[in-house]
Design an enzyme around this catalytic site. Structure first.
Site, short mmCIF file in Angstrom:
data_model
loop_
_atom_site.label_atom_id
_atom_site.label_comp_id
_atom_site.label_asym_id
_atom_site.label_seq_id
_atom_site.Cartn_x
_atom_site.Cartn_y
_atom_site.Cartn_z
N HIS A 176 2.30 -3.80 -1.08
CA HIS A 176 3.52 -3.01 -1.14
C HIS A 176 3.19 -1.61 -0.64
CE1 HIS A 176 5.83 -5.99 -3.25
NE2 HIS A 176 5.11 -5.94 -4.34
N MET A 177 3.71 -1.22 0.52
CA MET A 177 3.44 0.13 1.02
C MET A 177 4.39 0.46 2.16
SD MET A 177 -0.08 -0.27 3.23
CE MET A 177 -0.09 -1.14 4.81
#
Length: 368
Positions: A176-177
């Protein structure tokens, strides 16, 4: 003459214990049985290895024998184990050497794919399929165990870039980024999947409180906050139901530029579109998941061959239901209108992605 096998325990080789009455008395026979039971128990508790012995039997086999592949130099060869393809990483530099690194590879000749997944867009279902495909298609998959922050500090950005460029290709990295650019490598590319913005928002709101069948959640707030419906949250303009929580998807494609956090502006959207066009092989939709996988399979067959058949198989077996968020209460018509207005730019991105996916299917000759 073929090769047979005996077990070896400590200093004593055991092949077969004599049990005939000519060799032992009744008491000795009983003792032999006890000894055999002891040795059988011992064999399950000790590390054992195989000693080759000559035998007249042509096809010696058994539960403790291991097939040997003959080699020209006279040494024994044992069957190779399947190479490990899935790895977890705690985002520590000192643990990078446990990962499949191949720094001698030319970074412009092999695929390095980043899946910077957006929360609550079906990514856990997709990850399960990617793990299966990593073994099936023999590519490396590195999965970060860190879920935040989404907006990375400089040291974390440098560390992740170092890993992706050093990893042995073909490789898929997931976390997640927000979007990271790789201006010096044309072979670092992205994939992702999004969904209807309001549906994603509802799913995340209730997942934080109640989880799903696979991940029950421990909500950190009060009971009153936990059981507050999404309608109450939006109408009271709570922090988790207003502001940047309603412009959540765009930064995953806009990136780390300070302008990407601007609200009620077209600038983040246009920057996101530019990055999508330049860096994303495929950006799919959860509500068109089969088409998304069909495009992935055509665009990157080395990694995703068999993806469409696997998602269809899982849907038939209803394996994805374990990831469905519990206790969801849908918004009222009044709240839905508020969310549509607040998420205007999110829906502009959603419509753009939908049209792009349609054009990709046409270009790749996918008729569904």
């Amino acid at each position: 003459m073929s090769i047979g096998y005996i077990k070896y325990y400590g200093e004593r080789p055991i092949n077969k214990l004599p049990t005939t009455s000519c060799c032992r008395s009744d008491s000795n026979t009983t003792s032999a049985k006890k000894e055999k039971l002891f040795l059988d128990k011992k064999s399950s508790d000790m590390n054992k290895f195989i000693l080759p012995i000559k035998s007249d039997s042509k096809n010696k086999s058994g539960p403790n024998s291991m097939p040997i592949i003959k080699s020209t130099n006279g040494r024994r060869k044992f069957p190779r184990r399947k190479k490990k393809r899935f790895f977890y990483w705690e985002e520590l530099k000192q643990t990078m050497h446990y990962l499949p690194l191949g720094s001698t590879f030319d970074t412009n000749t092999e695929e390095r794919i980043i899946f910077n997944r957006v929360p609550k867009c079906g990514s856990r279902t997709v990850l399960d399929i990617f793990k299966y495909l990593a073994n099936r298609n023999q590519y490396n998959m590195i999965s970060s165990t860190i879920y935040g922050p989404l907006h990375l500090p400089e040291n974390k950005k440098a560390l992740i870039k170092e890993l992706i460029l050093a990893a042995e290709p073909p490789v898929l990295f997931q976390r997640h980024m927000h979007f990271l650019s790789f201006p010096n490598s044309s072979r670092v590319r992205y994939i992702n999947i999004i969904r209807d913005p309001i549906d994603r928002f509802i799913s995340e709101y209730y997942f934080i409180r109640f989880g799903d069948d696979r991940n029950p959640m421990n909500f950190s707030g009060t009971d009153q906050e936990k059981y507050q419906t999404i309608n109450e949250c939006v109408l009271k303009r709570r922090p988790e139901c207003s502001g940047n929580r309603l412009q959540y998807i765009i930064p995953f494609f806009c990136g780390h530029n300070p302008q990407c956090s601007l609200l009620n502006s077209s600038i983040p959207l246009e920057m996101a579109k530019t990055n999508i066009q330049q860096s994303f092989v495929t950006l799919g939709l959860l509500d068109e998941i089969e088409d998304t996988f069909a495009v992935l399979e055509k665009a990157l067959p080395r990694l995703f061959q068999g993806a469409t058949a696997e998602i269809v198989r899982r849907q038939k077996q209803k394996k994805n239901k374990q990831f469905q968020t519990k206790s969801k209460v849908m918004p009222t018509e009044e709240v839905n209108k508020i969310l549509l207005k607040e998420m205007y730019w999110e829906y502009q991105l959603y419509d753009y992605v939908k049209e792009r996916l349609k054009n990709q299917k046409k270009t790749l000759g996918i008729k569904r």
